[in-house]
Design a protein around this motif. Sequence first.
Motif: not given
Lengths: 271, 270, 263
Positions: B46-56, B85-92, B171-179
Amino acid sequence: MPVSHANGQPRWRRRTPAAVLLAWLGWFAVVAVLAFSWQFISERTIWMFVTDAPSQGADLLARMLPPDWAYTGRLWKPLWDTLNIATLGTLLALVIATPLAFLAARNTTPALPGLRPLALLVIVASRSINSLIWALLLVMILGPGVLAGIIAIALRSIGFIGKLLYEAIEESDAKPVEAIVATGASPAQMRLYAIVPQIMPAFAGISVYRWDINIREATILGLVGAGGIGLELMASVNVLAWGRVSMIFLLILATVLASEWVSARVRAAVT
Amino acid sequence: MSLGLLRLEGLSKRYGKDAPALDDVSFSLDAGEVIALIGPSGAGKSTLIRCINRLVEPTAGRIWLGDTDLTSLDRRSLRQARRRIGMIFQEFALVERLSVMENLLSGRLGYVGFWRAALRRFPQADIERAFDLLEQVELGAMVDRRADALSGGQRQRVGIARALMQTPDLLLVDEPTASLDPRTSRQIMRLITRLCGERGLPAIINIHDVPLARRYCQRVIGLRAGRIVYDGPASALDDSVLTDIYGEEDWDNQETPAEGSEEDVAESEA
Amino acid sequence: MSARVWRRPPMIADPRLRWGLSLAVVVYLILAVGSLEVNWQRVAEGLERGAAFAAALFTPDFSSRGADILEGFLESLAMTFVSTTLGLLLAVPVAVGAARNLSPLPVYLICRGFIAISRSFQEIIIAILFVAMLGFGPLAGVATLAFASIGFIAKLLAEDIEAMDPKPLEAIRATGGSATQTLHWGVMPVVLPRLVGVSMYRLDINFRESAIIGIVGAGGIGATLNTAFDRYEYDTAAAILLLIIAIVLLSEYVSGFIRGKLR
Ligand SMILES: Nc1ncnc2c1ncn2[C@@H]1O[C@H](COP(=O)(O)OP(=O)(O)OP(=O)(O)O)[C@@H](O)[C@H]1O
Ligand SMILES: [Mg+2]
């Protein structure tokens, strides 16, 4: 559990001896403060009047009954003013308190240092001072009238609404905020799309709740000249027209119950 | 070596005084490439993909998107870069109390002014795009449904459509299916990879489910304790590689049974 | 392909209701604002006074009326302590009476009625009546605040008692416990911790209220403040206001601290 050994027998007590002593000292302090306070009040009381109180009370009741029904005709305008003081005052407070809450909430305050403490200070100052005191102040500044009442209600409500609202903002879910930020939205757009929808129910509930409180408070602002039905109340008390006073009481009671009902209905609907 | 669309050069991230969450990570991503990022919990995905759009904010290293260095942007330019940069989240991460359409339109916020956004007066092209995307994720009938009245799978499809509303370059996708349940998980993965394929859109997908990763992505990057320990084709992902990434374990590593037919995405939602 | 339009669905679906409500709101606002009678000349004069008062906030004068201020605050504090204690002691029986699971219907109705009346009227209105009965001075204030505290505390307590788990109560009754035993062993343990929190909260409210009921002669700092405003003694008024804020903040802090300890 503190267990002490006396004569080889374990003994259990709820508290350690030091704690017992402290508790006794605490109680002693409370009783001493109360005794001193009572003494202080008693010195400033004319007990002769007090012994007279039951007959005074009975007399008062007799004069209040029956209420002066004919007097209602003159009460509609003051009642209308009271309603306006509460409603316009609440609206004014909402306009000021909403941006204030965004400044005060940790997760939406701008990066400018000092802004958040300042917003919190405004909220605290507004909250500590009763609307009647605000009214005293405003009547002195603006002269008597409804305007002073509206502003007094607003000044008191800013802190109340601001506090509850900024707490709601701080409790809002951070995930949508992050998602909206990630789309390249501006900070203002983020607040609009990610925070505002989340706090909408709280906002509606708080507004109506405060409006309900403000109706009560607006009924008395007239006592210091800030308009509304309190003006009539003060006038009637001053000329000892107790039948009118009881009529005003009945009207106030009805208004307060009605506004409470409205407020409860609205709050039930939004949550 | 080709210069990819996205290039990470010596990316590191350290939270406070902890051990680094990312340690000198470099790789590049070509146009149209969909990679799976796998690794144990806490590896730094998660840290890696958040660094790309600088949420981190990264601590060191550079991130190039095309010829923009994302790490050096000021706030304004960062916002403009984030639009790409589009982003898709685990908890939507939908705005629950907004409708499906409003959630989609929020993907266009970077392109419209404050008042247009406030009054929901988006350009006609945005509305058209939203309707098209809703068709593609099979939510055409739910335009004005509130997001909190949707099922998990439906929500994630709204999340996907919101990201695509941006017409992103990445597109950055962080665990799209975990939920989601296993079946919906596959449908969502298939949908994401299909939509990416149609657009030639490169994507990085964080995922815990190795069989899913292997099935839907050609390339896999394995991360362990903030370092890349594997970068190669999904087909070469064998037990020894998995042990490298995740540590010693009895990998019950049979071939995943091939799916019978290319079922449609929305069949279970009927 | 025709252009597809989208508008956010309105909050109220029925257009007649929607327009009717909007119209009603607009008409109300016009009437309400229209009925304001503002003496703008007076307001303009007042702004100067307002500025003078704002300036006075930075130069508060605690000394020229120091004796009055001290007397007023001591009176307010004494009233606060006595009335809260009194209110607390009297609220417990009222709360038991207003709990449907403990009391017969007639008692319940009487207690609930009392609570409703005590909560509907502002303290200052009740103060007017007590001043008429008991004469000017802090005793009327104590009576007022105690009366209001009873309703406030009893309502919260009664809700707690009603929300109580019925099983322990039944168990005590089943072992042949008397009514007082039921109260002592079944009700008190539930109510007592809550009582402390509620009375701290009420202590706070009573202090704030004690600062205003002096306006109608019921003792406390309110009378001093009122006089200061009447005489346009801004510096003294500012001093009193700042003291009120300070005491409210202090008491909020202390009660928060105590409630935190008890939790
Ligand atoms: N905001 C933060 N503050 C401090 N440490 C953090 C923060 N976010 C993540 N970390 C730490 O960084 C490391 C990497 O976390 P990260 O969330 O990137 O892992 P992950 O691979 O996504 O794990 P998971 O599969 O559980 O989602 C972890 O050790 C985590 O504790
Ligand atoms: Mg993660």
